[in-house]
Motif scaffolding. Structure first.
Motif, short mmCIF file in Angstrom:
data_model
loop_
_atom_site.label_atom_id
_atom_site.label_comp_id
_atom_site.label_asym_id
_atom_site.label_seq_id
_atom_site.Cartn_x
_atom_site.Cartn_y
_atom_site.Cartn_z
N ALA A 5 47.42 44.68 30.16
CA ALA A 5 45.91 44.00 30.67
C ALA A 5 44.81 44.71 30.76
CB ALA A 5 46.44 42.59 31.63
N GLY A 6 43.79 44.43 30.96
CA GLY A 6 42.72 45.19 31.08
C GLY A 6 42.34 46.06 32.44
N SER A 7 41.45 46.26 33.16
CA SER A 7 41.34 47.43 34.36
C SER A 7 39.85 46.28 34.43
CB SER A 7 41.64 48.62 34.86
OG SER A 7 40.46 49.30 35.56
N ASP A 8 40.42 45.91 36.26
CA ASP A 8 39.22 45.21 36.53
C ASP A 8 38.43 46.67 37.64
OD1 ASP A 8 36.59 44.36 38.47
OD2 ASP A 8 38.16 42.59 38.61
N GLY A 46 42.63 41.45 36.88
CA GLY A 46 43.12 42.18 36.03
C GLY A 46 43.85 42.94 36.45
N THR A 97 37.07 48.36 31.99
CA THR A 97 35.99 47.48 32.45
C THR A 97 35.16 47.51 33.13
OG1 THR A 97 36.97 45.63 34.33
CG2 THR A 97 37.38 45.03 31.82
N MET A 156 44.35 40.67 29.46
CA MET A 156 43.26 40.54 28.32
C MET A 156 43.58 41.88 27.44
SD MET A 156 39.98 42.88 29.60
CE MET A 156 39.15 43.34 27.68
N CYS A 206 44.99 35.58 36.65
CA CYS A 206 45.69 36.53 36.26
C CYS A 206 47.00 37.06 37.58
CB CYS A 206 44.65 38.47 37.00
SG CYS A 206 43.22 38.27 35.86
#
Length: 266
Positions: A9-12, A18, A41, A79, A212
């Motif tokens: 997944a993507g980083s928040d 995320g 991100t 993501m 998430c």
């Protein structure tokens, strides 16, 4: 500690959604979280302000190294952003994680409205990921995008879930949080039947990362040997308390209290 969960997944950077939310949820439920980051991100509680994709070969390297060394009992997918990333992740899982329970959270749009999946990638998501998924966890807008059905009630949720099952998913958790009313209904549909989960809606702006968090909590349950109904039931209870005890951080959609299961060591 029980159950190894690889999170793709993507980083928040704000820590509420995320990869950051995923790690917190799995850890809070006594699982072991590993990550393969798809994108960085720059975001806060008001929205996503920038996205930096990770090169696909490096994403695949992260996945292969972790799976070969530590292994996984479940994989949570969040993501992915593009069709090319979806293809690479699907190919890697098919080759390196056969038989591992996969939880697919079809992340399309961030809470603040920023699009996180190219519109052209929806077909790849359906074609490549759903047949690998033990469970897919769409909210109403995501299910509408994947099925073409307007969802206005539980009957529509059921119709959309049936289509997603036909696409190859092992189970579908239709999340009803985007629908109106004081009672929230989530519908879990499998080829053996369905289970409706209901609860009182919590009126709060602190809901950043709920999708998430829920999907990672489900993945932790599957990794720990729970069946899909029990995994969903525990995950929903965990998220409900996390929303109700949210710390109130930020000016926008604030994060949940992922640590409510953790004892006080202060």
């Amino acid at each position: 500690m029980k159950g190894r969960v690889l999170i793709v997944a993507g980083s928040d950077s704000g820590g509420g959604a995320g990869i950051q939310a995923d790690i917190k949820a799995v850890t809070a439920l006594n699982g072991y979280a590993m990550t393969a980051i798809t994108a960085l991100t720059a975001q806060d509680t008001s929205g996503v302000h920038g996205v930096l994709p990770v090169p696909i070969d490096f994403l695949v390297q992260q996945m292969r190294l972790v799976l070969a060394d530590i292994g996984a009992d479940a994989v949570k997918i969040g993501m992915l952003a593009t069709a090319e990333i979806i293809d690479a992740v699907a190919d890697t899982l098919a080759g390196s994680a056969p038989g591992v329970a996969i939880v697919a959270d079809p992340v399309m749009v961030a809470k603040g409205g920023h699009r996180l999946l190219d519109e052209s990638a929806t077909g790849a998501l359906i074609r490549r990921l759903l047949p690998l998924a033990a469970i897919v966890t769409p909210n109403v807008p995501e299910a509408e995008a994947m099925t073409g059905i307007a969802i206005n009630g539980v009957d529509d949720m059921r119709r959309a879930a049936d289509i997603l099952l036909q696409y190859g998913a092992g189970a579908v958790l239709m999340k009803g949080g985007h629908m109106d009313g004081p009672v929230l209904t989530d519908l879990l549909v499998t080829r053996l039947g369905e289970t409706a989960f209901t609860g009182k809606r919590v009126e709060t702006r602190h809901t950043h990362g709920t999708g998430c968090t829920l999907s990672s909590a489900i993945a932790a349950g599957l990794a720990q040997g729970l069946d899909v109904v029990a995994a969903v039931d525990r995950a929903r209870r965990y998220v409900d308390i996390a929303i109700r005890t949210a710390p109130g951080f930020g000016r926008g959609h604030g994060p949940l209290n992922h640590a409510h299961t953790v004892g006080d060591f202060a």
